[in-house]
Design a protein around this motif. Structure first.
Motif, PDB file in Angstrom:
ATOM      1  N   TYR A   1      13.024  -0.396   7.307  1.00  0.00           N
ATOM      2  CA  TYR A   1      11.742  -1.098   7.262  1.00  0.00           C
ATOM      3  C   TYR A   1      11.955  -2.558   6.846  1.00  0.00           C
ATOM      4  O   TYR A   1      12.865  -2.861   6.080  1.00  0.00           O
ATOM      5  CB  TYR A   1      10.815  -0.469   6.219  1.00  0.00           C
TER       6      TYR A   1
ATOM      7  N   LEU B   1       3.870  -4.574   5.781  1.00  0.00           N
ATOM      8  CA  LEU B   1       4.884  -4.042   6.685  1.00  0.00           C
ATOM      9  C   LEU B   1       4.962  -4.872   7.955  1.00  0.00           C
ATOM     10  O   LEU B   1       3.948  -5.080   8.632  1.00  0.00           O
ATOM     11  CB  LEU B   1       4.553  -2.583   7.010  1.00  0.00           C
TER      12      LEU B   1
ATOM     13  N   TYR C   1       9.211  -1.333  11.550  1.00  0.00           N
ATOM     14  CA  TYR C   1      10.019  -0.240  11.057  1.00  0.00           C
ATOM     15  C   TYR C   1      10.682   0.485  12.217  1.00  0.00           C
ATOM     16  O   TYR C   1      10.237   0.391  13.371  1.00  0.00           O
ATOM     17  CB  TYR C   1       9.217   0.728  10.182  1.00  0.00           C
TER      18      TYR C   1
ATOM     19  N   GLN D   1      11.607   9.439   8.228  1.00  0.00           N
ATOM     20  CA  GLN D   1      10.263   8.945   8.057  1.00  0.00           C
ATOM     21  C   GLN D   1       9.493   9.774   7.051  1.00  0.00           C
ATOM     22  O   GLN D   1       9.449  10.992   7.098  1.00  0.00           O
ATOM     23  CB  GLN D   1       9.531   8.987   9.412  1.00  0.00           C
ATOM     24  N   ASN D   2       8.884   9.066   6.118  1.00  0.00           N
ATOM     25  CA  ASN D   2       7.914   9.669   5.224  1.00  0.00           C
ATOM     26  C   ASN D   2       8.480  10.699   4.263  1.00  0.00           C
ATOM     27  O   ASN D   2       7.793  11.601   3.837  1.00  0.00           O
ATOM     28  CB  ASN D   2       6.772  10.300   6.034  1.00  0.00           C
ATOM     29  N   THR D   3       9.752  10.556   3.868  1.00  0.00           N
ATOM     30  CA  THR D   3      10.240  11.409   2.792  1.00  0.00           C
ATOM     31  C   THR D   3       9.876  10.805   1.451  1.00  0.00           C
ATOM     32  O   THR D   3      10.146  11.396   0.415  1.00  0.00           O
ATOM     33  CB  THR D   3      11.767  11.574   2.849  1.00  0.00           C
ATOM     34  N   GLY D   4       9.290   9.633   1.461  1.00  0.00           N
ATOM     35  CA  GLY D   4       8.778   9.076   0.227  1.00  0.00           C
ATOM     36  C   GLY D   4       9.662   8.041  -0.399  1.00  0.00           C
ATOM     37  O   GLY D   4       9.319   6.885  -0.425  1.00  0.00           O
ATOM     38  N   GLU D   5      10.817   8.464  -0.921  1.00  0.00           N
ATOM     39  CA  GLU D   5      11.573   7.505  -1.706  1.00  0.00           C
ATOM     40  C   GLU D   5      12.229   6.487  -0.806  1.00  0.00           C
ATOM     41  O   GLU D   5      13.123   6.804  -0.028  1.00  0.00           O
ATOM     42  CB  GLU D   5      12.638   8.185  -2.561  1.00  0.00           C
ATOM     43  N   LEU D   6      11.790   5.275  -0.915  1.00  0.00           N
ATOM     44  CA  LEU D   6      12.388   4.161  -0.222  1.00  0.00           C
ATOM     45  C   LEU D   6      13.432   3.505  -1.119  1.00  0.00           C
ATOM     46  O   LEU D   6      13.217   3.366  -2.321  1.00  0.00           O
ATOM     47  CB  LEU D   6      11.334   3.111   0.130  1.00  0.00           C
TER      48      LEU D   6
ATOM     49  N   PHE E   1      15.375  -0.062  -1.598  1.00  0.00           N
ATOM     50  CA  PHE E   1      15.160  -1.449  -1.221  1.00  0.00           C
ATOM     51  C   PHE E   1      16.404  -2.293  -1.444  1.00  0.00           C
ATOM     52  O   PHE E   1      17.200  -2.041  -2.369  1.00  0.00           O
ATOM     53  CB  PHE E   1      14.031  -2.053  -2.056  1.00  0.00           C
TER      54      PHE E   1
ATOM     55  N   PHE F   1       3.546   7.749  -5.694  1.00  0.00           N
ATOM     56  CA  PHE F   1       4.732   7.092  -6.258  1.00  0.00           C
ATOM     57  C   PHE F   1       4.327   5.875  -7.085  1.00  0.00           C
ATOM     58  O   PHE F   1       3.315   5.226  -6.802  1.00  0.00           O
ATOM     59  CB  PHE F   1       5.668   6.602  -5.146  1.00  0.00           C
TER      60      PHE F   1
ATOM     61  N   TYR G   1       6.493   2.384  -8.022  1.00  0.00           N
ATOM     62  CA  TYR G   1       7.700   1.585  -7.893  1.00  0.00           C
ATOM     63  C   TYR G   1       7.599   0.402  -8.863  1.00  0.00           C
ATOM     64  O   TYR G   1       6.513  -0.073  -9.175  1.00  0.00           O
ATOM     65  CB  TYR G   1       7.853   1.034  -6.470  1.00  0.00           C
TER      66      TYR G   1
ATOM     67  N   LEU H   1      12.336  -3.542  -4.925  1.00  0.00           N
ATOM     68  CA  LEU H   1      11.633  -2.488  -5.644  1.00  0.00           C
ATOM     69  C   LEU H   1      12.561  -1.305  -5.888  1.00  0.00           C
ATOM     70  O   LEU H   1      13.485  -1.041  -5.115  1.00  0.00           O
ATOM     71  CB  LEU H   1      10.428  -1.991  -4.830  1.00  0.00           C
TER      72      LEU H   1
ATOM     73  N   LEU I   1      12.273   2.963  -7.251  1.00  0.00           N
ATOM     74  CA  LEU I   1      11.372   4.065  -7.581  1.00  0.00           C
ATOM     75  C   LEU I   1      11.374   4.297  -9.083  1.00  0.00           C
ATOM     76  O   LEU I   1      12.419   4.423  -9.715  1.00  0.00           O
ATOM     77  CB  LEU I   1      11.820   5.329  -6.855  1.00  0.00           C
TER      78      LEU I   1
ATOM     79  N   SER J   1       2.420   8.526   0.239  1.00  0.00           N
ATOM     80  CA  SER J   1       3.091   8.980   1.445  1.00  0.00           C
ATOM     81  C   SER J   1       2.138   9.911   2.163  1.00  0.00           C
ATOM     82  O   SER J   1       1.760  10.951   1.627  1.00  0.00           O
ATOM     83  CB  SER J   1       4.375   9.706   1.052  1.00  0.00           C
TER      84      SER J   1
ATOM     85  N   GLY K   1       2.865  12.671   7.707  1.00  0.00           N
ATOM     86  CA  GLY K   1       4.272  12.407   7.949  1.00  0.00           C
ATOM     87  C   GLY K   1       4.541  11.443   9.079  1.00  0.00           C
ATOM     88  O   GLY K   1       5.673  11.274   9.500  1.00  0.00           O
TER      89      GLY K   1
ATOM     90  N   THR L   1       3.394   8.055   9.256  1.00  0.00           N
ATOM     91  CA  THR L   1       3.247   6.639   8.971  1.00  0.00           C
ATOM     92  C   THR L   1       4.071   6.262   7.753  1.00  0.00           C
ATOM     93  O   THR L   1       4.362   7.098   6.902  1.00  0.00           O
ATOM     94  CB  THR L   1       1.773   6.284   8.697  1.00  0.00           C
TER      95      THR L   1
ATOM     96  N   LEU M   1       5.114   4.445   4.112  1.00  0.00           N
ATOM     97  CA  LEU M   1       4.472   4.425   2.800  1.00  0.00           C
ATOM     98  C   LEU M   1       3.382   3.363   2.763  1.00  0.00           C
ATOM     99  O   LEU M   1       3.531   2.267   3.320  1.00  0.00           O
ATOM    100  CB  LEU M   1       5.523   4.073   1.747  1.00  0.00           C
TER     101      LEU M   1
END
Lengths: 113, 113
Positions: A33, A45, A48, A97-102, A104, B34, B36, B44, B46, B93, B97, B99, B101
């Motif tokens: 992303y 955003l 992505y 996609q969309n597992t949450g933890e990004l 950075f 979440f 961050y 960022l 988590l 999130s 599933g 899109t 975050l």
């Protein structure tokens, strides 16, 4: 150590010039992303990508372009069509996609002179 | 669409004060939530997360509880330190599933000795 590397950390450009920001990850993540951060506006955003050779526009894609030729790389080009490019740019990735933890990178600060 | 609203900052506290940063969300179904944190000049990272209603996420003395009835995920810490000075982002999130975050606009916290 695994992580996301953005370069350069600081970049100056003249109006009318294109500039490319690099983002490389060695986390074997599928999704990557690009976000833009301006004071008081949070993260927005830009683009992505969920898989190699495919990417989608985010909320503010105009004036930007990306490519995803390799899983580990997702460069962002800020074109001369971007009217207000001075900002802090953040690259991120996650496993899918969309597992949450990004995860950075440390960001690239672009200043247009 | 899905959205996150968090209290506007900046928030300035004295060391050892109690911290609350409010976050509410709008989403269809049951998103994951979440927090961050962004330290000055960095990307960022988590801080904590919760994936279902009534879950409590916690890390480094920070806590947040997923409240479905009030669609909230407020961040709290009992005794802040100068080193907690940062920008805090609430995010969700989407349960679909499909899109990326969704982030709030961030809340800047300054802790003074």
């Amino acid at each position: 150590d695994g992580g996301i590397t953005q370069s350069p950390k600081y970049l100056f450009r003249k109006e009318g010039q294109n500039v490319t920001l690099s983002c490389e990850q060695n986390l074997n993540h599928d999704a990557m992303y690009w976000y833009r951060q301006d004071p008081g506006q949070g993260l927005r955003l830009i683009y992505y990508s969920q898989i190699v050779n495919d990417f989608q526009k985010g909320d503010i894609a105009e004036g930007y372009s990306v490519s995803r030729e390799k899983k580990e790389s997702f460069p962002l080009t800020v074109t001369s069509a971007q009217k207000n490019p001075t900002a802090f740019y953040l690259c991120a990735s996650n496993r899918r996609q969309n597992t949450g933890e990004l995860f950075f990178g440390e960001g690239s600060r672009l200043t247009v002179l | 669409g899905d959205s996150v609203t968090q209290m506007e900052g900046p928030v300035t506290l004295s060391e050892e004060a109690f911290l609350t940063i409010n976050c509410t969300y709008t989403a269809t179904g049951y998103p994951s939530l979440f927090w961050y944190v962004q330290y000055p000049g960095e990307g960022l990272q988590l801080l904590l997360k919760a994936t279902k209603a009534d879950d409590k996420g916690s890390n480094k003395g920070f806590e947040a509880t997923y409240r479905k009835e009030t669609t909230s995920f407020h961040l709290e810490k009992g005794s802040v330190q100068v080193s907690d000075s940062a920008v805090y982002f609430c995010a969700l999130s989407s349960p679909s599933g499909n899109t990326p975050l969704v982030f709030g606009k961030g809340t800047r916290l300054s802790v003074i000795a």
